[in-house]
Motif scaffolding. Structure first.
Motif, short mmCIF file in Angstrom:
data_model
loop_
_atom_site.label_atom_id
_atom_site.label_comp_id
_atom_site.label_asym_id
_atom_site.label_seq_id
_atom_site.Cartn_x
_atom_site.Cartn_y
_atom_site.Cartn_z
N UNK A 99 -54.57 8.58 63.87
CA UNK A 99 -55.82 8.21 63.19
C UNK A 99 -55.95 9.01 61.89
N UNK A 100 -55.53 10.27 61.93
CA UNK A 100 -55.50 11.06 60.69
C UNK A 100 -54.55 10.47 59.67
N UNK A 101 -53.41 9.98 60.12
CA UNK A 101 -52.45 9.34 59.22
C UNK A 101 -53.05 8.06 58.63
N UNK A 102 -53.75 7.28 59.44
CA UNK A 102 -54.40 6.06 58.94
C UNK A 102 -55.40 6.42 57.84
N UNK A 103 -56.20 7.44 58.08
CA UNK A 103 -57.19 7.87 57.10
C UNK A 103 -56.52 8.27 55.79
N UNK A 104 -55.46 9.07 55.89
CA UNK A 104 -54.74 9.53 54.70
C UNK A 104 -54.11 8.36 53.95
N UNK A 105 -53.43 7.47 54.66
CA UNK A 105 -52.79 6.32 54.01
C UNK A 105 -53.80 5.41 53.35
N UNK A 106 -54.95 5.23 53.99
CA UNK A 106 -56.00 4.38 53.42
C UNK A 106 -56.53 4.99 52.12
N UNK A 107 -56.79 6.29 52.13
CA UNK A 107 -57.28 6.94 50.92
C UNK A 107 -56.25 6.91 49.80
N UNK A 108 -54.99 7.16 50.12
CA UNK A 108 -53.94 7.13 49.10
C UNK A 108 -53.77 5.72 48.55
N UNK A 109 -53.85 4.72 49.40
CA UNK A 109 -53.72 3.33 48.96
C UNK A 109 -54.84 2.96 48.00
N UNK A 110 -56.07 3.35 48.35
CA UNK A 110 -57.21 3.08 47.46
C UNK A 110 -57.05 3.78 46.12
N UNK A 111 -56.61 5.01 46.16
CA UNK A 111 -56.43 5.78 44.93
C UNK A 111 -55.37 5.14 44.03
N UNK A 112 -54.26 4.74 44.60
CA UNK A 112 -53.20 4.11 43.81
C UNK A 112 -53.66 2.76 43.27
N UNK A 113 -54.31 1.96 44.10
CA UNK A 113 -54.78 0.65 43.64
C UNK A 113 -55.84 0.78 42.56
N UNK A 114 -56.72 1.79 42.66
CA UNK A 114 -57.72 2.00 41.63
C UNK A 114 -57.07 2.35 40.30
N UNK A 115 -56.05 3.21 40.34
CA UNK A 115 -55.33 3.57 39.11
C UNK A 115 -54.62 2.37 38.51
N UNK A 116 -54.02 1.53 39.37
CA UNK A 116 -53.34 0.34 38.86
C UNK A 116 -54.32 -0.63 38.24
N UNK A 117 -55.48 -0.80 38.87
CA UNK A 117 -56.50 -1.69 38.31
C UNK A 117 -57.02 -1.16 36.99
N UNK A 118 -57.22 0.15 36.88
CA UNK A 118 -57.68 0.74 35.63
C UNK A 118 -56.64 0.55 34.53
N UNK A 119 -55.37 0.69 34.87
CA UNK A 119 -54.31 0.52 33.88
C UNK A 119 -54.20 -0.94 33.45
N UNK A 120 -54.44 -1.87 34.36
CA UNK A 120 -54.33 -3.29 34.03
C UNK A 120 -55.54 -3.79 33.26
N UNK A 121 -56.71 -3.20 33.48
CA UNK A 121 -57.91 -3.69 32.81
C UNK A 121 -58.19 -2.97 31.49
#
Length: 127
Positions: A99-121
């Motif tokens: 469950x800790x791994x799920x939490x970490x992966x979810x946060x990292x995924x959001x962080x990476x996707x937010x950076x990609x969206x910022x770079x694309x927009x």
């Protein structure tokens, strides 16, 4: 400018995750008596069992490109089954660590996707 870090290919990541899963599975099964010998080792067995979950999610993520709740629950169930073959407490702690791994992966995924969206927009400024 040369790239400092290059992302591994999907196929090499998939193979590495599968081999790592097999190695951790074998280590848990071959050393089951060791992990049963004392309570701290039993918790360590659960911690190692959570790596099974991580490698399973990595493997499925490379196959499907998107992890849904079904795959996550299947991974948790497989992790629990393998870890309880060592000890019941190892099964429980592997779920908690997973469950800790799920939490970490979810946060990292959001962080990476937010950076990609910022770079694309981001619009180029005119000079």
């Amino acid at each position: 400018m040369a790239k400092i870090f290059e992302q591994p290919s999907t196929s090499s990541s998939l193979v590495l995750a599968a081999l790592s899963w097999i190695i951790v599975f074998g280590a848990l099964q071959l050393n089951a008596a060791f992990f049963r010998s004392s309570p701290p080792y039993t918790i360590l067995g659960g911690f190692l069992g959570s790596f099974l979950f991580f490698f399973f999610i990595t493997f499925i993520g490379n196959l499907k490109k998107e992890i849904k709740w079904v795959e996550t629950l299947i991974g948790l169930f497989i992790t629990y089954l393998v870890s309880t073959s060592v000890h019941r407490v190892s099964g429980t702690t592997s779920i908690l660590f997973s469950i800790g791994i799920i939490y970490y992966l979810n946060n990292m995924s959001k962080s990476i996707n937010d950076r990609l969206e910022d770079a694309n927009t981001a619009k180029p400024q005119r000079r």
